[in-house]
Design an enzyme around this catalytic site. Structure first.
Site, PDB file in Angstrom:
ATOM      1  N   HIS A   1      51.975  54.630  25.319  1.00 13.03           N
ATOM      2  CA  HIS A   1      51.620  54.822  26.879  1.00 13.03           C
ATOM      3  C   HIS A   1      50.492  54.278  27.291  1.00 13.03           C
ATOM      4  CE1 HIS A   1      52.523  56.660  30.513  1.00 13.03           C
ATOM      5  NE2 HIS A   1      53.749  55.830  30.741  1.00 13.03           N
TER       6      HIS A   1
ATOM      7  N   ASP B   1      60.152  53.891  29.534  1.00 20.40           N
ATOM      8  CA  ASP B   1      61.321  52.977  29.696  1.00 20.40           C
ATOM      9  C   ASP B   1      62.032  52.346  28.892  1.00 20.40           C
ATOM     10  OD1 ASP B   1      59.608  51.966  32.254  1.00 20.40           O
ATOM     11  OD2 ASP B   1      58.347  52.292  30.520  1.00 20.40           O
TER      12      ASP B   1
END
Length: 429
Positions: free
Chosen positions: A304, A361
């Site tokens: 991330h 995600d």
């Protein structure tokens, strides 16, 4: 007592105030920089630039912290509902039981959409992406439901109308794209149960949402409800800074979220898993390629930009993914590949050393697939969840006296002054 940072440029010294947030984060206030020195800051992507002061969301990527209005995301996911969390984000405080009941009733009251809006849906080409449809329809809402006055009551009704109708419109886009009859919400269902009902119920096969799916959807939307000044939220604030109506501002946010590097990442995870399955590639080969810096292949759903440790949202969502998969006893080769990838990534020293943990995600793609949400609806699901955060950010931007029309500067690197050459002479050259 205000602290200052001293900046010296070509012998000229300027003192710039230091701003400190409630969690100790510090910033140099450069608002006087250009006026007093002629210089501007250069920060592509604005990764080191604070665009506002906010009371909504706090996150610390190094420590893996995320809080809404001061409340840890872990506690909200465990104990709250999406409706209650939405109330918290928009109003600043958790609701009383009476306020929560009134909010739930109003969400049901506003859940229907104007019948004329179905004409819009019917005229989109059948292959239209649901995000494009949603962006257009959110903008069109203002024609059917004008904004109310900027009062507490007016804000509340406008916001609740948006939260309720966007959920209905998203399910309508799914139904109409398949040529199915539109299902309307039931007043006896909760917000999340109603969405699943509108998505999957048919006259031939009635759909009854399992409680573990309703809870998982609540958690999914809570985890996506806000995330500080991300791309789409910054767009909503930027468009709103022009005093654009909330419908157009949120429509712009939907469009920004559509991007593969932002809201489309969970869809990219499923596409990656599909490619791995169809090509018959082993997970070991996939991991080897991901670790090869000379290979253009990228492992979607890992790492991330902000979090330098395990994304707290991913840790929470993993628990509910495991529960849903166990309860439903699903057999799906893509889910098997995903779980194998997860196991390798959590134990491989390369992924651990570079903080390439599975992110939200990755797990949201697995969860939505397990819930039988079509892949092209993944980003729409993200948009529904992010809606209360966008609303809260738009409202905060509107009432903040320090906020101005967004107008970034640039460093021009084009041609210097040059003459205009008539077209006949250009032809001869």
């Amino acid at each position: 007592m205000t602290e200052y940072a001293t900046l010296t440029i070509n012998g000229q010294t300027i003192e710039l105030p230091i701003i400190e947030g409630t969690e100790g984060e510090r910033a140099v206030d450069i608002r006087r920089l250009r006026a007093e020195t002629g210089y501007i800051s250069f920060d592509p992507g604005f990764a080191n630039t604070g665009s506002c002061k906010s009371t909504i969301t706090y996150m610390d990527g190094e420590k893996g912290i995320l809080r809404y209005r001061g409340i840890p995301i872990e506690e909200l996911a465990e104990h709250s509902s999406f409706v209650e969390t939405s109330y918290l984000l928009i109003n600043g405080e958790l609701p009383t039981r009476e306020q929560l009941n009134r909010t739930s009733v109003q969400l049901n009251d506003h859940s229907l959409v104007h019948e004329d809006m179905q004409n819009f849906y019917q005229n989109f080409p059948r292959a239209s992406h649901p995000m494009g449809i949603l962006s257009a329809m959110v903008n069109a809402l203002r024609s059917f439901y004008p904004e109310l006055l900027y009062t507490d009551e007016g804000f509340e009704e406008t916001f609740l109308r948006l939260l309720s109708k966007v959920r209905t419109m998203a399910s309508m886009a799914h139904k109409i794209s398949r040529g199915h009859k539109v299902e309307y919400p039931r007043p006896d269902y909760t917000y999340c149960a109603n969405f699943l009902h509108m998505m999957f119920n048919t006259p031939v096969k009635p759909y009854i949402a399992r409680k573990e799916l309703v809870k998982a959807l609540n958690v999914f939307w809570i985890l996506h409800a806000d995330h500080e000044q991300n791309c789409s939220t910054s767009v909503v604030r930027s468009v709103g800074s022009a005093r654009t109506n909330i419908y157009a501002s949120l429509s712009a946010g939907v469009s920004a979220l559509w991007g593969a590097l932002h809201g489309g990442a969970n869809q990219a995870v499923i596409q990656m898993l599909t490619d791995i399955h169809e090509q018959g590639v082993s997970v070991q080969d996939v991991v080897r390629r991901a670790k090869d810096k000379n290979d253009p292949f990228r492992l979607m759903g890992f790492g991330h930009r902000v979090y330098k440790t395990y994304d707290p949202r991913a840790r929470i969502l993993k628990k509910y993914v495991d529960e849903v998969l166990n309860r439903l006893k699903l057999q799906d080769p893509l889910l098997d590949i995903a779980l194998e990838l997860e196991e390798v990534a959590l134990s491989d020293s390369y992924f651990v050393d570079y903080n390439l943990y599975p992110n939200v995600d990755f797990y949201s793609g697995i969860l939505l697939k397990a819930m039988q949400i079509p892949t092209n609806m993944f980003t729409v699901m993200f948009a529904i969840g992010r809606l209360p955060g966008w609303i809260a950010q738009w409202q905060e931007n509107l009432i903040d006296p320090e906020q101005r029309l967004t107008r970034p500067r640039q460093i021009y690197i084009g041609s210097n002054t040059r003459p205009y050459i008539p077209i006949d002479e250009r032809q001869k050259a």
